[in-house]
Enzyme design. Structure first.
Site, PDB file in Angstrom:
ATOM      1  N   ASP A   1       0.788  -1.239   0.000  1.00 28.40           N
ATOM      2  CA  ASP A   1       0.000   0.000   0.000  1.00 28.40           C
ATOM      3  C   ASP A   1       0.816   1.283   0.000  1.00 28.40           C
ATOM      4  O   ASP A   1       0.346   2.322   0.440  1.00 28.40           O
ATOM      5  CB  ASP A   1      -0.905  -0.009   1.230  1.00 28.40           C
ATOM      6  CG  ASP A   1      -0.128  -0.315   2.506  1.00 28.40           C
ATOM      7  OD1 ASP A   1       1.101  -0.092   2.512  1.00 28.40           O
ATOM      8  OD2 ASP A   1      -0.734  -0.781   3.484  1.00 28.40           O
TER       9      ASP A   1
ATOM     10  N   GLU B   1      -0.261  -9.070  -0.993  1.00 25.13           N
ATOM     11  CA  GLU B   1      -0.805  -8.492   0.246  1.00 25.13           C
ATOM     12  C   GLU B   1      -2.040  -7.644  -0.099  1.00 25.13           C
ATOM     13  O   GLU B   1      -2.135  -6.454   0.219  1.00 25.13           O
ATOM     14  CB  GLU B   1       0.240  -7.664   1.009  1.00 25.13           C
ATOM     15  CG  GLU B   1      -0.184  -7.399   2.458  1.00 25.13           C
ATOM     16  CD  GLU B   1       0.882  -6.690   3.300  1.00 25.13           C
ATOM     17  OE1 GLU B   1       1.835  -7.355   3.734  1.00 25.13           O
ATOM     18  OE2 GLU B   1       0.751  -5.475   3.504  1.00 25.13           O
TER      19      GLU B   1
ATOM     20  N   ARG C   1       2.560   8.281   8.923  1.00 21.47           N
ATOM     21  CA  ARG C   1       2.259   9.702   8.630  1.00 21.47           C
ATOM     22  C   ARG C   1       1.086  10.225   9.451  1.00 21.47           C
ATOM     23  O   ARG C   1       1.099  11.374   9.883  1.00 21.47           O
ATOM     24  CB  ARG C   1       1.924   9.852   7.130  1.00 21.47           C
ATOM     25  CG  ARG C   1       3.118  10.189   6.273  1.00 21.47           C
ATOM     26  CD  ARG C   1       2.665  10.435   4.832  1.00 21.47           C
ATOM     27  NE  ARG C   1       3.683  11.126   4.062  1.00 21.47           N
ATOM     28  CZ  ARG C   1       4.794  10.569   3.589  1.00 21.47           C
ATOM     29  NH1 ARG C   1       5.048   9.304   3.823  1.00 21.47           N
ATOM     30  NH2 ARG C   1       5.649  11.280   2.886  1.00 21.47           N
TER      31      ARG C   1
ATOM     32  N   HIS D   1       6.365   5.275  12.947  1.00 20.64           N
ATOM     33  CA  HIS D   1       6.705   6.104  11.782  1.00 20.64           C
ATOM     34  C   HIS D   1       5.521   6.595  10.955  1.00 20.64           C
ATOM     35  O   HIS D   1       5.707   7.356  10.010  1.00 20.64           O
ATOM     36  CB  HIS D   1       7.612   5.304  10.828  1.00 20.64           C
ATOM     37  CG  HIS D   1       6.878   4.224  10.087  1.00 20.64           C
ATOM     38  ND1 HIS D   1       6.639   2.996  10.614  1.00 20.64           N
ATOM     39  CD2 HIS D   1       6.296   4.213   8.856  1.00 20.64           C
ATOM     40  CE1 HIS D   1       5.969   2.259   9.757  1.00 20.64           C
ATOM     41  NE2 HIS D   1       5.728   2.983   8.677  1.00 20.64           N
TER      42      HIS D   1
ATOM     43  N   GLU E   1      -2.102   5.011   2.902  1.00 21.98           N
ATOM     44  CA  GLU E   1      -2.063   3.587   2.542  1.00 21.98           C
ATOM     45  C   GLU E   1      -3.435   2.997   2.235  1.00 21.98           C
ATOM     46  O   GLU E   1      -3.581   2.167   1.331  1.00 21.98           O
ATOM     47  CB  GLU E   1      -1.381   2.778   3.661  1.00 21.98           C
ATOM     48  CG  GLU E   1       0.118   3.038   3.807  1.00 21.98           C
ATOM     49  CD  GLU E   1       0.460   4.301   4.588  1.00 21.98           C
ATOM     50  OE1 GLU E   1      -0.460   4.960   5.110  1.00 21.98           O
ATOM     51  OE2 GLU E   1       1.654   4.644   4.671  1.00 21.98           O
TER      52      GLU E   1
ATOM     53  N   HIS F   1      13.289   5.206  12.588  1.00 27.93           N
ATOM     54  CA  HIS F   1      13.120   5.367  11.133  1.00 27.93           C
ATOM     55  C   HIS F   1      13.898   6.605  10.666  1.00 27.93           C
ATOM     56  O   HIS F   1      14.011   7.583  11.406  1.00 27.93           O
ATOM     57  CB  HIS F   1      11.622   5.542  10.885  1.00 27.93           C
ATOM     58  CG  HIS F   1      11.186   5.489   9.450  1.00 27.93           C
ATOM     59  ND1 HIS F   1      11.520   6.465   8.540  1.00 27.93           N
ATOM     60  CD2 HIS F   1      10.439   4.592   8.775  1.00 27.93           C
ATOM     61  CE1 HIS F   1      10.986   6.167   7.363  1.00 27.93           C
ATOM     62  NE2 HIS F   1      10.324   5.029   7.475  1.00 27.93           N
TER      63      HIS F   1
HETATM   64  C1  UD1 Z   1       6.715   4.803   3.586  1.00 27.37           C
HETATM   65  C2  UD1 Z   1       5.315   4.340   3.180  1.00 27.37           C
HETATM   66  C3  UD1 Z   1       4.622   3.665   4.354  1.00 27.37           C
HETATM   67  C4  UD1 Z   1       5.477   2.570   4.947  1.00 27.37           C
HETATM   68  C5  UD1 Z   1       6.853   3.106   5.270  1.00 27.37           C
HETATM   69  C6  UD1 Z   1       7.727   1.967   5.718  1.00 27.37           C
HETATM   70  C7  UD1 Z   1       4.186   5.777   1.546  1.00 27.37           C
HETATM   71  C8  UD1 Z   1       3.340   6.965   1.342  1.00 27.37           C
HETATM   72  N1  UD1 Z   1       4.512   5.497   2.817  1.00 27.37           N
HETATM   73  O1  UD1 Z   1       6.562   5.795   4.565  1.00 27.37           O
HETATM   74  O2  UD1 Z   1       3.401   3.099   3.911  1.00 27.37           O
HETATM   75  O3  UD1 Z   1       4.861   2.107   6.124  1.00 27.37           O
HETATM   76  O4  UD1 Z   1       7.435   3.688   4.088  1.00 27.37           O
HETATM   77  O5  UD1 Z   1       8.837   2.395   6.414  1.00 27.37           O
HETATM   78  O6  UD1 Z   1       4.548   5.133   0.607  1.00 27.37           O
HETATM   79  N2  UD1 Z   1      14.353   8.289   4.451  1.00 27.37           N
HETATM   80  C9  UD1 Z   1      15.716   8.219   4.323  1.00 27.37           C
HETATM   81  N3  UD1 Z   1      16.282   7.023   3.994  1.00 27.37           N
HETATM   82  C10 UD1 Z   1      15.564   5.880   3.824  1.00 27.37           C
HETATM   83  C11 UD1 Z   1      14.172   5.952   3.966  1.00 27.37           C
HETATM   84  C12 UD1 Z   1      13.567   7.161   4.265  1.00 27.37           C
HETATM   85  O7  UD1 Z   1      16.417   9.205   4.484  1.00 27.37           O
HETATM   86  O8  UD1 Z   1      16.143   4.826   3.544  1.00 27.37           O
HETATM   87  C13 UD1 Z   1      13.721   9.580   4.780  1.00 27.37           C
HETATM   88  C14 UD1 Z   1      13.716  10.570   3.612  1.00 27.37           C
HETATM   89  O9  UD1 Z   1      13.904  11.859   4.107  1.00 27.37           O
HETATM   90  C15 UD1 Z   1      12.281  10.445   3.103  1.00 27.37           C
HETATM   91  C16 UD1 Z   1      11.530  10.218   4.409  1.00 27.37           C
HETATM   92  O10 UD1 Z   1      12.376   9.371   5.166  1.00 27.37           O
HETATM   93  O11 UD1 Z   1      11.870  11.572   2.402  1.00 27.37           O
HETATM   94  C17 UD1 Z   1      10.156   9.620   4.301  1.00 27.37           C
HETATM   95  O12 UD1 Z   1      10.127   8.498   3.452  1.00 27.37           O
HETATM   96  P1  UD1 Z   1       8.747   8.102   2.696  1.00 27.37           P
HETATM   97  O13 UD1 Z   1       8.972   6.889   1.876  1.00 27.37           O
HETATM   98  O14 UD1 Z   1       8.211   9.301   2.026  1.00 27.37           O
HETATM   99  O15 UD1 Z   1       7.741   7.833   3.879  1.00 27.37           O
HETATM  100  P2  UD1 Z   1       7.736   6.733   5.014  1.00 27.37           P
HETATM  101  O16 UD1 Z   1       7.228   7.400   6.245  1.00 27.37           O
HETATM  102  O17 UD1 Z   1       9.028   6.030   5.057  1.00 27.37           O
HETATM  103  N1  UDP Z   2      12.250  -3.497  10.207  1.00 26.10           N
HETATM  104  C1  UDP Z   2      13.639  -3.602  10.089  1.00 26.10           C
HETATM  105  N2  UDP Z   2      14.428  -2.733  10.782  1.00 26.10           N
HETATM  106  C2  UDP Z   2      13.915  -1.772  11.587  1.00 26.10           C
HETATM  107  C3  UDP Z   2      12.500  -1.649  11.673  1.00 26.10           C
HETATM  108  C4  UDP Z   2      11.700  -2.521  10.967  1.00 26.10           C
HETATM  109  O1  UDP Z   2      14.134  -4.482   9.389  1.00 26.10           O
HETATM  110  O2  UDP Z   2      14.701  -1.032  12.190  1.00 26.10           O
HETATM  111  C5  UDP Z   2      11.410  -4.445   9.460  1.00 26.10           C
HETATM  112  C6  UDP Z   2      10.348  -5.163  10.253  1.00 26.10           C
HETATM  113  O3  UDP Z   2      10.847  -6.346  10.830  1.00 26.10           O
HETATM  114  C7  UDP Z   2       9.282  -5.422   9.210  1.00 26.10           C
HETATM  115  C8  UDP Z   2       9.379  -4.208   8.295  1.00 26.10           C
HETATM  116  O4  UDP Z   2      10.685  -3.674   8.514  1.00 26.10           O
HETATM  117  O5  UDP Z   2       9.584  -6.569   8.431  1.00 26.10           O
HETATM  118  C9  UDP Z   2       8.332  -3.211   8.659  1.00 26.10           C
HETATM  119  O6  UDP Z   2       8.626  -2.010   8.047  1.00 26.10           O
HETATM  120  P1  UDP Z   2       8.020  -0.638   8.540  1.00 26.10           P
HETATM  121  O7  UDP Z   2       7.625  -0.725   9.957  1.00 26.10           O
HETATM  122  O8  UDP Z   2       8.983   0.415   8.132  1.00 26.10           O
HETATM  123  O9  UDP Z   2       6.747  -0.457   7.594  1.00 26.10           O
HETATM  124  P2  UDP Z   2       5.232  -1.009   7.668  1.00 26.10           P
HETATM  125  O10 UDP Z   2       5.257  -2.472   7.847  1.00 26.10           O
HETATM  126  O11 UDP Z   2       4.545  -0.281   8.773  1.00 26.10           O
HETATM  127  O12 UDP Z   2       4.665  -0.589   6.346  1.00 26.10           O
END
Ligand code: UD1
Ligand code: UDP
Length: 383
Positions: free
Chosen positions: A98, A120, A212, A210, A134, A243
């Protein structure tokens, strides 16, 4: 006969962890030519998963920006994907879950009139703003997709209520396939902190947060509750891999810096996360993936959200919705820390989300749909 070209598209950490075992399954099936495309909506957190599961993408859109917005992620994915699909000419595109990558990947495939499979599928809260965005992403992908791989019967029923009944398979969640490859009794962590924590005598609470829709006041209340838990119970060690989102980093550090026995650490690799979860006392999280993994490992979960699209473990009694108010979170945590009966009632291993064979079922369902197998796979049943 030529192998079927199946392209997997993913971009964030959870999608990668849940698609990795499927990419590996395709690699050992001669009927399938797997093509792996990553958007890199996450960069470091994605690369960590690629490394652990030994995956090398065929295409990498490398789109991530600091503090990216939903519009930039979606538009960059959509544009990048158009070229990739024209080049790769897949027979089927698979997206997962999602995220914005999921939605844009499905839409890009639809624009090229390529068949779409949704891994999923069918998770719903019924509230289009929670989780945001999502719930809308997965609902829209449900309309676009031709094949729907639902983890559970509940997910299939959700799709049926929306009139989606064709091409639906109950497979279990691929995250349980992944978990079976990572958890080991003799696992060594890469940091002294995690190797030396006294898991037997301390109550190690694993935290992640984490989402939104929790940005702002809810996240502030969550951090206050966590601080109170750490300050009140001297036998608690709170481990929180934060995160990389700057919004989350700021909230976590503002709320928890200086609190006793609170360890704010870098995101963990997937194998470290799974093994820490296997050893911890309790999980407090707003993550989707953790809600699925912890029950399989017999760990109680307090969900730091007002709703969940994963009601199965709540019904089984091992996951509890704690909300986002400081008082309700603290009261539930206190119960699990101080009342052995309350803890024992929730610390049972249950497997409502899968049996470790989801990827084999998804692959068999694809082959059957394309006329390369006589029978559909037997569906997953939680038993
Ligand atoms: C995204 C997904 C969310 C999922 C989450 C898993 C969307 C809208 N949201 O949210 O469904 O639960 O990922 O973790 O698709 N960043 C880094 N390095 C990384 C990853 C993220 O620096 O490796 C920072 C960046 O500044 C980025 C911000 O995190 O802009 C947010 O990342 P983003 O993918 O927009 O949103 P998530 O909250 O991670
Ligand atoms: N996870 C990880 N390292 C972390 C936090 C989470 O490997 O520091 C793994 C976790 O075990 C799970 C997945 O990341 O498999 C979940 O991701 P996240 O919580 O970012 O996203 P969501 O599942 O809420 O979309």
């Amino acid at each position: 006969m030529k192998p079927l070209k199946v392209m997997t598209i993913f971009g964030t950490r959870p999608e990668a962890i849940k698609m990795a075992p499927l990419v590996q399954e395709f690699a050992v099936r001669p009927e399938i030519e797997g093509i792996c495309c990553v958007t890199a909506q996450h960069r470091q957190m994605l690369d960590s998963v690629l490394e652990i599961f030994h995956l090398t993408p065929d295409y990498d859109l490398n789109i991530m920006e600091p503090r990216q917005t939903l519009s930039t992620i979606t538009s960059k994915c959509l544009l990048g994907m158009e070229d990739v699909m024209k080049k790769a000419q897949p027979d089927l595109v698979l997206v997962h879950g999602d995220t914005s990558t999921t939605f844009a990947g499905a839409l890009a495939a639809y624009y090229q009139k390529v068949m779409v499979g949704h891994v999923e599928a069918g998770l719903r809260t019924g509230d289009k703003y929670s989780p945001f965005p999502e719930e809308m992403n997965r609902t829209l992908v449900g309309d676009i997709a031709d094949l729907h791989f639902c983890p559970t019967v509940t997910n299939r029923d959700n799709l049926a209520r929306e009139g989606i009944t064709r091409g639906v398979f109950v497979t279990g969640n691929t995250v349980i396939d992944a978990l079976k490859t990572t958890v080991r009794q003799d696992f060594q962590f890469s940091t002294q902190l995690l190797n030396e924590l006294d898991y037997a005598h301390k109550k190690v609470i694993l935290v992640t947060c984490h989402r939104r829709e929790n940005y702002g006041a809810p996240m502030h209340h969550i951090m206050s509750a966590l601080r109170r838990v750490a300050e009140t119970f001297p036998d608690v060690e709170l481990v929180y891999p934060v995160h990389l989102s700057p919004v989350v980093q700021q909230a976590a550090h503002e709320g928890l810096d200086g609190a006793p026995r609170v360890h704010l650490i870098e995101p963990l690799t997937a194998d470290e996360m799974h093994n820490l979860m296997a050893r911890c006392y309790l999980v407090m999280t707003d993550s989707g993936g953790l809600q699925e993994e912890a029950p399989a490992l017999g760990k109680p979960v307090l969900v730091l959200r007002r709703e969940t699209e994963r009601p199965e473990a709540v019904t089984a009694g091992t996951v509890c919705l704690a909300g986002t108010e400081e008082e309700s979170i603290f009261a539930l945590a206190r119960g699990l820390i101080t009342e052995p009966a309350a803890y024992a009632g929730m610390a049972r291993a249950v497997n409502p989300y899968g049996d470790g064979h989801a990827c084999a079922r998804i692959t068999d369902a694809i082959l059957w749909k394309f006329g390369r197998r006589d029978q559909p796979p037997q569906e997953f049943s939680a038993g």
